[in-house]
Design a protein around this motif. Structure first.
Motif, PDB file in Angstrom:
ATOM      1  N   PHE A  77       0.824  -1.202   0.000  1.00 31.64           N
ATOM      2  CA  PHE A  77       0.000   0.000   0.000  1.00 31.64           C
ATOM      3  C   PHE A  77       0.866   1.263   0.000  1.00 31.64           C
ATOM      4  CE2 PHE A  77      -4.141  -1.904   1.943  1.00 31.64           C
ATOM      5  CZ  PHE A  77      -4.182  -2.816   0.900  1.00 31.64           C
ATOM      6  N   ILE A  78       2.022   1.217   0.671  1.00 33.99           N
ATOM      7  CA  ILE A  78       2.948   2.350   0.630  1.00 33.99           C
ATOM      8  C   ILE A  78       3.434   2.563  -0.809  1.00 33.99           C
ATOM      9  CG2 ILE A  78       5.273   3.100   1.293  1.00 33.99           C
ATOM     10  CD1 ILE A  78       4.747   1.904   4.061  1.00 33.99           C
ATOM     11  N   ALA A  79       3.760   1.480  -1.502  1.00 32.16           N
ATOM     12  CA  ALA A  79       4.206   1.589  -2.893  1.00 32.16           C
ATOM     13  C   ALA A  79       3.123   2.194  -3.770  1.00 32.16           C
ATOM     14  CB  ALA A  79       4.603   0.209  -3.420  1.00 32.16           C
ATOM     15  N   GLU A  80       1.859   1.925  -3.455  1.00 30.10           N
ATOM     16  CA  GLU A  80       0.742   2.392  -4.270  1.00 30.10           C
ATOM     17  C   GLU A  80       0.431   3.871  -4.039  1.00 30.10           C
ATOM     18  OE1 GLU A  80      -0.151   0.611  -6.742  1.00 30.10           O
ATOM     19  OE2 GLU A  80      -1.936  -0.526  -6.177  1.00 30.10           O
ATOM     20  N   THR A  81       0.438   4.304  -2.780  1.00 27.73           N
ATOM     21  CA  THR A  81      -0.110   5.626  -2.484  1.00 27.73           C
ATOM     22  C   THR A  81       0.877   6.612  -1.860  1.00 27.73           C
ATOM     23  OG1 THR A  81      -0.911   4.797  -0.345  1.00 27.73           O
ATOM     24  CG2 THR A  81      -2.442   4.708  -2.190  1.00 27.73           C
ATOM     25  N   HIS A  82       2.014   6.131  -1.369  1.00 25.78           N
ATOM     26  CA  HIS A  82       2.986   7.025  -0.724  1.00 25.78           C
ATOM     27  C   HIS A  82       4.395   6.677  -1.208  1.00 25.78           C
ATOM     28  CE1 HIS A  82      -0.228   8.256   2.034  1.00 25.78           C
ATOM     29  NE2 HIS A  82      -0.487   6.973   2.204  1.00 25.78           N
ATOM     30  N   TYR A  83       4.559   6.546  -2.527  1.00 23.78           N
ATOM     31  CA  TYR A  83       5.791   6.004  -3.070  1.00 23.78           C
ATOM     32  C   TYR A  83       7.003   6.854  -2.706  1.00 23.78           C
ATOM     33  CZ  TYR A  83       9.251   4.166  -6.253  1.00 23.78           C
ATOM     34  OH  TYR A  83      10.395   3.617  -6.760  1.00 23.78           O
ATOM     35  N   ASN A  84       8.010   6.196  -2.153  1.00 23.53           N
ATOM     36  CA  ASN A  84       9.319   6.800  -1.894  1.00 23.53           C
ATOM     37  C   ASN A  84      10.341   5.683  -1.999  1.00 23.53           C
ATOM     38  OD1 ASN A  84      11.540   7.200   0.446  1.00 23.53           O
ATOM     39  ND2 ASN A  84      11.071   9.157  -0.536  1.00 23.53           N
ATOM     40  N   ALA A  85      11.275   5.800  -2.949  1.00 23.30           N
ATOM     41  CA  ALA A  85      12.175   4.689  -3.263  1.00 23.30           C
ATOM     42  C   ALA A  85      12.996   4.216  -2.061  1.00 23.30           C
ATOM     43  CB  ALA A  85      13.090   5.080  -4.424  1.00 23.30           C
ATOM     44  N   PRO A  86      13.686   5.097  -1.320  1.00 20.84           N
ATOM     45  CA  PRO A  86      14.472   4.601  -0.177  1.00 20.84           C
ATOM     46  C   PRO A  86      13.615   3.937   0.889  1.00 20.84           C
ATOM     47  CG  PRO A  86      15.159   6.816  -0.792  1.00 20.84           C
ATOM     48  CD  PRO A  86      13.901   6.543  -1.530  1.00 20.84           C
ATOM     49  N   LEU A  87      12.459   4.536   1.193  1.00 17.08           N
ATOM     50  CA  LEU A  87      11.576   3.968   2.209  1.00 17.08           C
ATOM     51  C   LEU A  87      11.071   2.602   1.768  1.00 17.08           C
ATOM     52  CD1 LEU A  87       9.960   4.182   4.824  1.00 17.08           C
ATOM     53  CD2 LEU A  87       8.197   5.431   3.541  1.00 17.08           C
ATOM     54  N   LEU A  99       6.838  -9.052  -4.052  1.00 16.56           N
ATOM     55  CA  LEU A  99       6.601  -7.610  -4.149  1.00 16.56           C
ATOM     56  C   LEU A  99       7.665  -6.924  -5.005  1.00 16.56           C
ATOM     57  CD1 LEU A  99       5.554  -6.747  -0.485  1.00 16.56           C
ATOM     58  CD2 LEU A  99       4.145  -6.463  -2.522  1.00 16.56           C
ATOM     59  N   ALA A 100       8.918  -7.304  -4.817  1.00 13.49           N
ATOM     60  CA  ALA A 100      10.003  -6.689  -5.589  1.00 13.49           C
ATOM     61  C   ALA A 100       9.861  -7.004  -7.077  1.00 13.49           C
ATOM     62  CB  ALA A 100      11.355  -7.177  -5.070  1.00 13.49           C
ATOM     63  N   ASN A 101       9.523  -8.236  -7.405  1.00 11.60           N
ATOM     64  CA  ASN A 101       9.345  -8.621  -8.805  1.00 11.60           C
ATOM     65  C   ASN A 101       8.154  -7.895  -9.429  1.00 11.60           C
ATOM     66  OD1 ASN A 101      11.524 -10.392  -8.868  1.00 11.60           O
ATOM     67  ND2 ASN A 101      10.303 -12.112  -8.150  1.00 11.60           N
ATOM     68  N   TRP A 102       7.065  -7.778  -8.655  1.00 11.57           N
ATOM     69  CA  TRP A 102       5.887  -7.060  -9.151  1.00 11.57           C
ATOM     70  C   TRP A 102       6.230  -5.609  -9.440  1.00 11.57           C
ATOM     71  CZ3 TRP A 102       3.356  -3.023  -6.517  1.00 11.57           C
ATOM     72  CH2 TRP A 102       2.168  -2.589  -7.120  1.00 11.57           C
ATOM     73  N   LEU A 103       6.973  -4.991  -8.521  1.00 14.08           N
ATOM     74  CA  LEU A 103       7.358  -3.595  -8.696  1.00 14.08           C
ATOM     75  C   LEU A 103       8.242  -3.429  -9.925  1.00 14.08           C
ATOM     76  CD1 LEU A 103       7.234  -0.758  -7.405  1.00 14.08           C
ATOM     77  CD2 LEU A 103       9.350  -1.337  -6.204  1.00 14.08           C
ATOM     78  N   ARG A 104       9.171  -4.359 -10.120  1.00 15.03           N
ATOM     79  CA  ARG A 104      10.062  -4.263 -11.281  1.00 15.03           C
ATOM     80  C   ARG A 104       9.284  -4.405 -12.582  1.00 15.03           C
ATOM     81  NH1 ARG A 104      14.981  -8.351 -12.711  1.00 15.03           N
ATOM     82  NH2 ARG A 104      13.258  -9.816 -12.757  1.00 15.03           N
TER      83      ARG A 104
END
Length: 325
Positions: A182-192, A212-217
């Motif tokens: 959910f953070i990746a979806e609505t509050h994206y910040n790469a280091p966090l 999650l990492a593969n989905w993001l990539r």
């Protein structure tokens, strides 16, 4: 259905992500009685043909916890998770949920020969669109109350989980796979996001972290996913360092692609400077919001500075500026 949609269904087909979703967002006392270690997916779908491009469903059977060597019967409840992809909100969602639940019950009666009672089933609607969720969660609110029919009316109620409704403070409060998504979806910040994924890996949730990492990539690099690429989506990384390299490389490539697209559009120098200035202002505002949220969640100043790539003084300045707003 594009990668974001089909990938979302694949994500919550993972038992760890499903467990985290329920334990984090379904705040009911009975959740503690569920034995997610023995949860099983039911390989069926009841989504109507008309909606297959805009939603997907996942069904889980979750037994209740029993004492070791207990002679108690294996009692379970079912979860019907309807993932809503379209950005617009369907006011009559409760009608669709009711239709799917009755379809499940009819199918259960046929497939479980000799059954005398239907199992309990808990319906969840997961919405990851950008609009505010305004649809009634109770069917009664959609039916005219012409007469008082007492208990003869149709009763349907679902539990909404609306991704854009959760603040960063709320999501930072619990470090698990669902809140990281959910953070990746609505509050994206790469280091966090990198820190959260690596923390999942360190906690032993290696499969969920890899998923999650593969989905993001795939989402950032390819924008879509072919059927043969699902094996890549589910690849599990052998070490923390291997996972970290994947995340950093994906983000680097995404940043390069953004720069290339800007150059290809042939922006005038003045326009480019204006955009650069606007991006810097936007980044400062986002960093300020993240610093505020992490402070509220109890993160120390040094950790916030490390994740944002700033000095302690810079973070203090951000927080001071926020207080003056």
């Amino acid at each position: 259905m594009h990668i974001h949609d089909s990938g979302y269904k694949r994500l919550f087909s993972n038992r760890t992500l499903f467990r985290d979703l329920v334990q984090t967002f379904v705040e009911e006392d009975w959740v503690e009685r569920l034995d997610f270690a023995r949860a099983e997916r039911v390989d069926k779908s009841f989504v109507s043909e008309h909606y297959k491009e805009t939603e997907a469903d996942i069904i889980y059977r979750v037994p209740l916890q029993v004492a070791p060597n207990s002679a108690e019967p294996d009692i379970a409840v079912y979860f019907y998770l309807l993932i809503e992809f379209q950005s617009t909100v369907d006011r009559f969602m409760a009608v669709r949920v009711g239709h799917y639940l009755l379809s499940f019950c009819l199918d259960y009666r046929v497939s479980a020969a000799g059954v005398k009672m239907l199992p309990q089933i808990f319906p969840i609607v997961l919405y990851n669109g950008s609009d505010r969720w305004t649809a009634p969660t109770v069917l009664r609110e959609l039916v005219e109350q012409t007469l008082n029919l007492d208990d003869y009316g149709i009763a349907v109620r679902y539990f909404p989980i609306v991704v854009n409704a959760y603040s960063l403070e709320r999501l930072l409060a619990e470090a698990n796979a669902a809140t990281t998504l959910f953070i990746a979806e609505t509050h994206y910040n790469a280091p966090l996001l990198t820190e959260r994924l690596l923390r999942l890996y360190d906690q032993g949730d290696t499969q969920a972290a890899s998923l999650l990492a593969n989905w993001l990539r795939q989402l950032r690099d390819n924008k879509r996913i072919a059927a043969e690429d699902y094996t890549l989506l589910e690849r599990e990384y052998r070490s923390r360092e291997e996972l970290k390299m994947l995340i950093l490389e994906s983000m680097r490539r995404a940043d390069e692609e953004t720069r290339r697209q800007a150059e290809a559009e042939g922006m005038a120098e003045g326009m480019a400077q204006g955009i650069t200035q606007g991006m810097a202002q936007g980044m400062a505002q986002r960093n300020r919001e993240i610093a505020q949220a992490m402070t509220a969640a109890g993160y120390p100043l040094s950790e916030i500075a490390r994740l944002l790539g700033l000095s302690d003084d810079d973070v203090s300045t951000l927080l001071g500026a926020a207080d003056q707003l």
